[in-house]
Structures are given as C-alpha cells and as structure tokens.
Scaffold this motif. Sequence first.
Motif, short mmCIF file in Angstrom:
data_model
loop_
_atom_site.label_atom_id
_atom_site.label_comp_id
_atom_site.label_asym_id
_atom_site.label_seq_id
_atom_site.Cartn_x
_atom_site.Cartn_y
_atom_site.Cartn_z
N LEU A 192 20.25 13.80 30.58
CA LEU A 192 20.79 14.40 32.02
C LEU A 192 21.21 13.55 32.82
N ARG A 211 16.19 11.86 29.87
CA ARG A 211 16.58 12.81 29.07
C ARG A 211 15.12 13.41 28.98
N ASP A 212 15.33 14.82 28.54
CA ASP A 212 14.08 15.49 28.53
C ASP A 212 13.00 15.37 27.32
N ARG A 213 13.65 14.53 26.47
CA ARG A 213 12.70 14.14 25.15
C ARG A 213 13.16 12.45 25.36
N ARG A 268 21.38 24.04 34.10
CA ARG A 268 20.60 22.77 34.43
C ARG A 268 21.17 21.45 33.95
#
Length: 335
Positions: free
Chosen positions: A238, A229-231, A143
């Motif tokens: 990402l 980004r995820d956080r 991912r």
Amino acid sequence: MNRFDYVRAGTVAEAVQAFGAGARFIAGGTNLIDLMKYEVEKPGRLIDITHLPLDRIEAHGDGLRIGALVTNAKVAYDDRVTERYPLLRNAILAGASAQLRNAASTGGNLLQRTRCYYFYDVATPCNKRAPGSGCPAIGGMNRIHAIFGTSDKCIATHPSDMCIALAALEATVQVNGPQGERSIPFSEFHRLPGESPETDTNLAPGEIVVSVDLPESRFPQHFTYLKLRDRLSYAFALVSVAAGLELDGDRIKTARLALGGVAHKPWRNREAEALLEGKPATRASFQDAADLIVAEAKPQSENGFKIDLARRAIVRGLEQAAAGTPQSLSDKRIQ
C-alpha cells in the motif's frame, strides 16, 4: 491464450534482430505468462532470452553490474549485495514468494506491469490496456491506487519492491537495441502515465535490458525497506519506503528516499532529500520531510488514507535508517 511464434535467441544481437511488432522478450515469465493467461497481453511472438550471457553479478568500477537474467533470489543472497547494498537485498526479500524470486529475473522485475484490478479485467475499459477506452478506477475501486503523479488517463501504481530500492540507490539501466547500446538513469527509466499510460518505460521499440549497474556502495549501515500492506506476506505494498542515510555524527550528510505503492513509478522527492541534508537526524527533521512529500498528494475516492500512512511510514523509515535498525525480514510487523 493466443497462438504465438517462439524464437530462442543465443545472443543479444539475435534477440534484438528477432523483435518486431507484437513481439515480447521472455525470461522468467512470472508476470508475462499471467498477462497472457488473462488475455491482457497477446504477443504474436515470444523471444526466449534465457540463454543469453546475462546471468552474472560482476564488479563494475566501484560498484556492481547485475545482469538482466540474474534471478531475484541470486541478487538477494549474493554476499557482495548483502554487505554493500543491504537495502536492495531487503527490498527483494520483502516481495513475492521464495518460488517467484527463484524464477523472476532482474530485467523482468523492472518491466513488470501494474496490478490494477481494471487492467487485469479485459471485460472493463482501461487506458493502459486499450488506449482511449477510459479509466474506471477514477471514481471506481481505487483503494490501492496512486496518490502522486497521476493523470486523468490513469491512476495505477508500480508494483515492484526491488525497483523502489534501485531508485533510492540511483542505479543505472544498461540497454541494447536497434540503435545500439545506451545507459538510462533509473529515475528516467519508468514513466508517469500522462497522456499515454500504455507506455510504462522509456525503452525504445526492440530495446532489451542488459544489466542494472549499482554505483559505489551507499548506506550499508543506515538504511531500511519498510513495506506496509494488507497481509504480512505475499502482498503488494500500500505504501513502501526505501531510505538510506549517510550520517556525520548526529547530522544527516546524505539522504535518499523512494516510495512505492503510491505512483506509476518509484516516487522520489529531491526537495525533501535536500531538506534533510545538514539537519539533525531527529523525528522533527523527518516529519518536516514527510510533510513536504505528502503535500503534493492527490487522493482518489477510496485511497485518501494513503496520505497519512505515507507520512507516518516516511518518518518511521527514516528513524529506522538513522538508528541502523532496518525493518526485520523475519518479523514484518512494525514495532
């Protein structure tokens, strides 16, 4: 962690002379020590370079010379960087944490290694860690992996934020080694994986980064560093976009664009930059450039979402740069 010899170098020449098979230079150690703890890296000798005179930011021609031992925090809060190269400042402050930025060095940032799950797990194969053993990320958990510049040997991504800005600013890396001094354009410093993913850079054995040179001030007004980004904090990109524009009225005079989180090195597409030059600074122009860039993407089984994410991030980043409204450092949410 394995046993190793320790050498403290007092000069660049001493550091180069002390280098040999299995040796590593160490400064802040924010990446190397982690790799040693995980037994990914097992150096037989650590060469401490923290006492070398490479900890200054100085005028260099029309630009700045940043010593390899200048901390990320010192670069980010230097008045000259803030005024003349705010793209670099914003990229640094988008990464890591305040504690890490206080320790991490400029040279070390260039040399940090990928955060691929398999690279860090010594119980799994990894061509980057053990050449020829395979790449389980291909067809596995991918991912966070690359969509540009991959090979059948490796699909890992480059983790730095600082380096994405340096690529857009077209910095130059000064190095010293057994064969003397040389300059490496930033675009040629990092490598794509190709057939030898274990080699991240074009440094020769024993060469040490001495400084990073910034050219004449570029994009002090029309820039952004957009990191998705995820956080909202303390997470790798990402997709990230370093964008800088020079405008002549409502038209683009110069465009520089680099992407992070999508390739084994900071990713630039000069055709897309050339496409923007002379065009109006409009969403339609930005969409054309984004479409050109993502057209060559090659997704894996789990990271196809990055194509559309990159397309939208490029357009949004260029809109922010054109408007002179860079991504906020305090509110990381994308408006």
